[in-house]
Design a protein around this motif. Structure first.
Motif, short mmCIF file in Angstrom:
data_model
loop_
_atom_site.label_atom_id
_atom_site.label_comp_id
_atom_site.label_asym_id
_atom_site.label_seq_id
_atom_site.Cartn_x
_atom_site.Cartn_y
_atom_site.Cartn_z
N THR A 86 51.92 39.48 39.80
CA THR A 86 50.46 39.53 39.86
C THR A 86 49.98 40.94 40.16
O THR A 86 50.67 41.74 40.79
CB THR A 86 49.92 38.58 40.96
OG1 THR A 86 50.48 38.96 42.22
CG2 THR A 86 50.26 37.14 40.65
N VAL A 87 48.77 41.21 39.68
CA VAL A 87 48.05 42.45 40.00
C VAL A 87 46.68 42.05 40.52
O VAL A 87 46.24 40.91 40.35
CB VAL A 87 47.93 43.38 38.77
CG1 VAL A 87 49.29 43.95 38.39
CG2 VAL A 87 47.31 42.68 37.60
N THR A 88 45.98 42.98 41.15
CA THR A 88 44.70 42.65 41.78
C THR A 88 43.52 42.69 40.84
O THR A 88 42.48 42.09 41.12
CB THR A 88 44.43 43.62 42.95
OG1 THR A 88 44.47 44.96 42.48
CG2 THR A 88 45.45 43.43 44.06
N ASP A 89 43.65 43.38 39.70
CA ASP A 89 42.53 43.55 38.79
C ASP A 89 43.00 43.33 37.36
O ASP A 89 44.13 43.69 37.00
CB ASP A 89 41.94 44.95 38.96
CG ASP A 89 40.68 45.15 38.18
OD1 ASP A 89 40.56 46.20 37.52
OD2 ASP A 89 39.80 44.27 38.21
N ALA A 90 42.15 42.77 36.51
CA ALA A 90 42.52 42.48 35.12
C ALA A 90 42.86 43.75 34.34
O ALA A 90 43.72 43.72 33.44
CB ALA A 90 41.39 41.72 34.43
N SER A 91 42.21 44.85 34.66
CA SER A 91 42.49 46.10 33.94
C SER A 91 43.90 46.62 34.22
O SER A 91 44.47 47.37 33.42
CB SER A 91 41.46 47.16 34.30
OG SER A 91 41.56 47.50 35.67
N GLN A 92 44.47 46.21 35.34
CA GLN A 92 45.80 46.69 35.70
C GLN A 92 46.91 46.04 34.87
O GLN A 92 47.99 46.60 34.74
CB GLN A 92 46.07 46.44 37.19
CG GLN A 92 45.20 47.28 38.09
CD GLN A 92 45.46 47.01 39.56
OE1 GLN A 92 46.19 46.08 39.91
NE2 GLN A 92 44.85 47.81 40.42
N VAL A 93 46.64 44.89 34.28
CA VAL A 93 47.65 44.21 33.46
C VAL A 93 48.05 45.10 32.30
O VAL A 93 49.23 45.38 32.08
CB VAL A 93 47.12 42.84 32.96
CG1 VAL A 93 48.09 42.22 31.98
CG2 VAL A 93 46.87 41.90 34.13
N ASP A 94 47.06 45.58 31.55
CA ASP A 94 47.35 46.45 30.41
C ASP A 94 47.85 47.82 30.86
O ASP A 94 48.69 48.43 30.19
CB ASP A 94 46.11 46.61 29.53
CG ASP A 94 45.74 45.32 28.82
OD1 ASP A 94 46.66 44.52 28.52
OD2 ASP A 94 44.54 45.12 28.55
N LYS A 95 47.33 48.30 31.98
CA LYS A 95 47.74 49.62 32.47
C LYS A 95 49.23 49.62 32.83
O LYS A 95 49.95 50.56 32.48
CB LYS A 95 46.90 50.03 33.68
CG LYS A 95 47.18 51.43 34.14
CD LYS A 95 46.16 51.90 35.13
CE LYS A 95 46.40 53.37 35.45
NZ LYS A 95 45.35 53.93 36.25
N VAL A 96 49.70 48.58 33.50
CA VAL A 96 51.12 48.49 33.87
C VAL A 96 51.97 48.39 32.61
O VAL A 96 53.04 49.00 32.51
CB VAL A 96 51.38 47.31 34.82
CG1 VAL A 96 52.87 47.10 35.04
CG2 VAL A 96 50.68 47.53 36.15
N GLY A 97 51.50 47.66 31.62
CA GLY A 97 52.22 47.57 30.35
C GLY A 97 52.33 48.91 29.67
O GLY A 97 53.39 49.28 29.14
N ASP A 98 51.24 49.68 29.66
CA ASP A 98 51.24 51.01 29.05
C ASP A 98 52.15 51.98 29.81
O ASP A 98 52.86 52.79 29.20
CB ASP A 98 49.82 51.58 28.98
CG ASP A 98 48.94 50.82 28.00
OD1 ASP A 98 49.50 50.15 27.10
OD2 ASP A 98 47.70 50.89 28.14
#
Length: 122
Positions: A86-98
């Motif tokens: 899990t991450v705290t913010d929806a924008s972090q999902v794609d950021k971690v993938g990148d």
């Protein structure tokens, strides 16, 4: 009777020798496998390489202080990386993938990260 016993022993010995000879052969010559193992161009695979890639991905994520890497699980196998947690913010999902795609040695990323729900659950 002695001839039959001697013949049986000879056949058994022949079978044993044949089985050991067939079992010890490989599909390629020994020199080719030795050359492939020592070749610097051969890709590094195995548990050690997977652990090293996993550590590199964690290190790259940890450089971004806004992302809590403690709730992220990284599994690496032969260049393929799977992210869960899990991450705290929806924008972090794609950021971690990148971030993960940018790590040298990563060939593909399966991003299974979700957004952490607050304690109230809504």
């Amino acid at each position: 009777m002695k001839r039959i016993h001697a013949f049986s022993v000879a056949v058994a010995a022949l079978c044993a020798v044949t089985c050991f000879d067939v079992w010890s052969q490989t599909s390629e010559p020994a020199s080719a496998s030795a050359m492939a193992a020592s070749s610097p161009a051969a890709p590094v695979t195995g548990r050690k390489a997977n652990r090293a890639l996993r550590r590199q991905v964690y290190g790259a994520i940890a450089k971004h202080k806004e992302i809590n890497a403690g709730n992220i699980s990284v599994v690496a196998k032969d260049g393929a990386v799977k992210l869960t947690g899990t991450v705290t913010d929806a924008s972090q999902v794609d950021k971690v993938g990148d971030i993960t795609k940018g790590v040298p040695g990563v060939t593909s990323v399966i991003n299974g990260l979700t957004v952490e729900k607050p304690l109230g659950g809504m």
